[in-house]
Design a protein around this motif. Structure first.
Motif, PDB file in Angstrom:
ATOM      1  N   UNK A 280       0.824  -1.198   0.000  1.00 41.90           N
ATOM      2  CA  UNK A 280       0.000   0.000   0.000  1.00 41.90           C
ATOM      3  C   UNK A 280       0.864   1.255   0.000  1.00 41.90           C
ATOM      4  N   UNK A 281       0.549   2.163  -0.908  1.00 42.49           N
ATOM      5  CA  UNK A 281       1.336   3.375  -1.103  1.00 42.49           C
ATOM      6  C   UNK A 281       0.571   4.624  -0.686  1.00 42.49           C
ATOM      7  N   UNK A 282       1.244   5.461   0.112  1.00 39.58           N
ATOM      8  CA  UNK A 282       0.766   6.803   0.410  1.00 39.58           C
ATOM      9  C   UNK A 282       1.861   7.797   0.021  1.00 39.58           C
ATOM     10  N   UNK A 283       1.479   8.939  -0.511  1.00 36.16           N
ATOM     11  CA  UNK A 283       2.404  10.031  -0.792  1.00 36.16           C
ATOM     12  C   UNK A 283       1.718  11.332  -0.383  1.00 36.16           C
ATOM     13  N   UNK A 284       2.403  12.445  -0.563  1.00 36.50           N
ATOM     14  CA  UNK A 284       1.777  13.727  -0.259  1.00 36.50           C
ATOM     15  C   UNK A 284       0.631  14.042  -1.226  1.00 36.50           C
ATOM     16  N   UNK A 285       0.594  13.351  -2.356  1.00 42.80           N
ATOM     17  CA  UNK A 285      -0.511  13.538  -3.305  1.00 42.80           C
ATOM     18  C   UNK A 285      -1.707  12.680  -2.936  1.00 42.80           C
ATOM     19  N   UNK A 286      -1.492  11.614  -2.185  1.00 44.05           N
ATOM     20  CA  UNK A 286      -2.605  10.790  -1.666  1.00 44.05           C
ATOM     21  C   UNK A 286      -2.297  10.420  -0.211  1.00 44.05           C
ATOM     22  N   UNK A 287      -2.341  11.416   0.680  1.00 44.31           N
ATOM     23  CA  UNK A 287      -1.927  11.191   2.067  1.00 44.31           C
ATOM     24  C   UNK A 287      -2.917  10.403   2.917  1.00 44.31           C
ATOM     25  N   UNK A 288      -4.164  10.255   2.451  1.00 45.42           N
ATOM     26  CA  UNK A 288      -5.189   9.624   3.284  1.00 45.42           C
ATOM     27  C   UNK A 288      -5.741   8.318   2.705  1.00 45.42           C
TER      28      UNK A 288
END
Length: 348
Positions: free
Chosen positions: A75-83
């Motif tokens: 599972x990936x989170x970044x500042x573009x998809x933080x939630x």
């Protein structure tokens, strides 16, 4: 609660002695030598393990690998998809290209432990939030929830090897898509620390850093380094011991040094504020690390020969470094510090 937990582990441990977790190969050095591995030995051991490093898919049966792949998610989170996480799949180039993964950014990979998950657990979310607040990075959680929540610790422990290989395969895929291993940092908690070690061992390139947070001890041994996290799995391996003692002494993690640098907060066995709760002390390693990411007060630690010597002030003039994310990769040996019994834990 602690006594009940120890009894459950004790019964499982005895049964494990009869039917031990299968290990791929045995260590090539003695327990005494391994407990504090000299730096000059590491290139030799690393070369030996490199001969066994995976290239592409493992040699496990297709059906077995398909089962593991179905039960292991990334599972990936970044500042573009933080939630809202994006789920990535090994060898799925189209899915990766459609995601917010950026190979130019640092990649932080977290691997959870027993009875946890890699998508919604509170500590995972807190770790993810702290990393994204600290830097623009790819935060990836290895989610092996089904195998980590079987109700049997030793059943979950036996899954660390195939999950580690699957994670190594995923890392190899990311490498082919531009991942810079010098920007990859794997953080593994409890059983997840050994998955991290296997992933690092299976990766096609030597990764930069693995942090082991109170690596699980029951079901593992000092001598069999292939089945657990050790110093040849990354260029730098740092360990935080928060509940490290033999099982029947109330410890759940390795009671000996197994990294390039090992931290022993409050002696590394029982943490303040935890009374005699092994689970509470065990989880503190993860809590300390989370706080270290953006905490204003550092976890300043001092190199010493033992906790007793450190407490008596014999090491006051020795080398210091910070425990947690800001650790110096030049540090080596055993470091000691005290903490508060509740957050914020760091004393400076």
């Amino acid at each position: 609660m602690t006594m009940k937990l120890l009894i459950v582990f004790g019964v499982a441990w005895l049964s494990h002695l009869v039917t031990p977790v299968q290990m791929k190969r045995q260590a090539v050095f003695s327990v005494k030598d391994e407990e504090r591995l000299s730096r000059w030995q590491e290139p030799v051991l690393s070369f030996i393990k490199k001969l066994y490093r995976g290239r592409g898919r493992s040699m496990a049966s297709t059906s077995s690998r398909n089962t593991i792949d179905a039960l292991c998610h990334f599972n990936l989170w970044t500042r573009k998809n933080p939630y809202v996480q994006e789920t990535l799949l090994t060898d799925d180039v189209a899915l990766l290209s459609q995601s917010n993964f950026n190979a130019s950014n640092p990649t932080r990979m977290f691997i959870h432990g027993w009875n946890m998950n890699g998508h919604s657990h509170t500590l995972l979310i807190n770790l993810k939030n702290e990393f994204l607040a600290n830097e623009d990075c790819n935060f990836i959680a290895v989610d092996w929830e089904t195998l980590a929540n079987t109700g049997s610790y030793f059943s979950s422990a036996s899954s660390t090897q195939p999950i580690g290989v699957a994670t190594g395969d995923f890392i190899n895929f990311l490498i082919t898509q531009g991942l810079n291993v010098n920007q990859l940092h794997i953080i593994g908690f409890s059983l997840g620390a050994h998955i991290a070690g296997k992933a690092g061992n299976h990766a096609s390139e030597h990764i930069r850093q693995i942090t082991g947070l109170d690596p699980a001890y029951p079901g593992f041994s000092i001598s069999n380094t292939d089945a657990r996290l050790d110093v040849t799995d990354a260029l730098f391996v740092d360990i935080i011991h928060s509940n490290s003692a033999n099982l029947f002494e109330g410890g759940l993690s390795f009671p000996t040094s197994i990294g390039h640098v090992d931290f022993w907060p409050n002696g590394g066995i029982v943490q303040p504020g935890c009374s005699e709760s092994a689970v509470c002390s065990h989880s503190r390693a993860l809590l300390y690390f989370i706080e270290s990411i953006n905490g204003k007060t550092p976890f300043t630690s001092t190199k010493c020969w033992s906790h007793a010597d450190w407490k008596t002030g014999l090491c006051n003039n020795n080398t210091q470094t910070e425990m947690g994310l800001p650790v110096s990769t030049l540090a080596n040996g055993n470091y000691y510090l005290d903490t508060n019994g509740e957050a914020p834990f760091a004393l400076g």
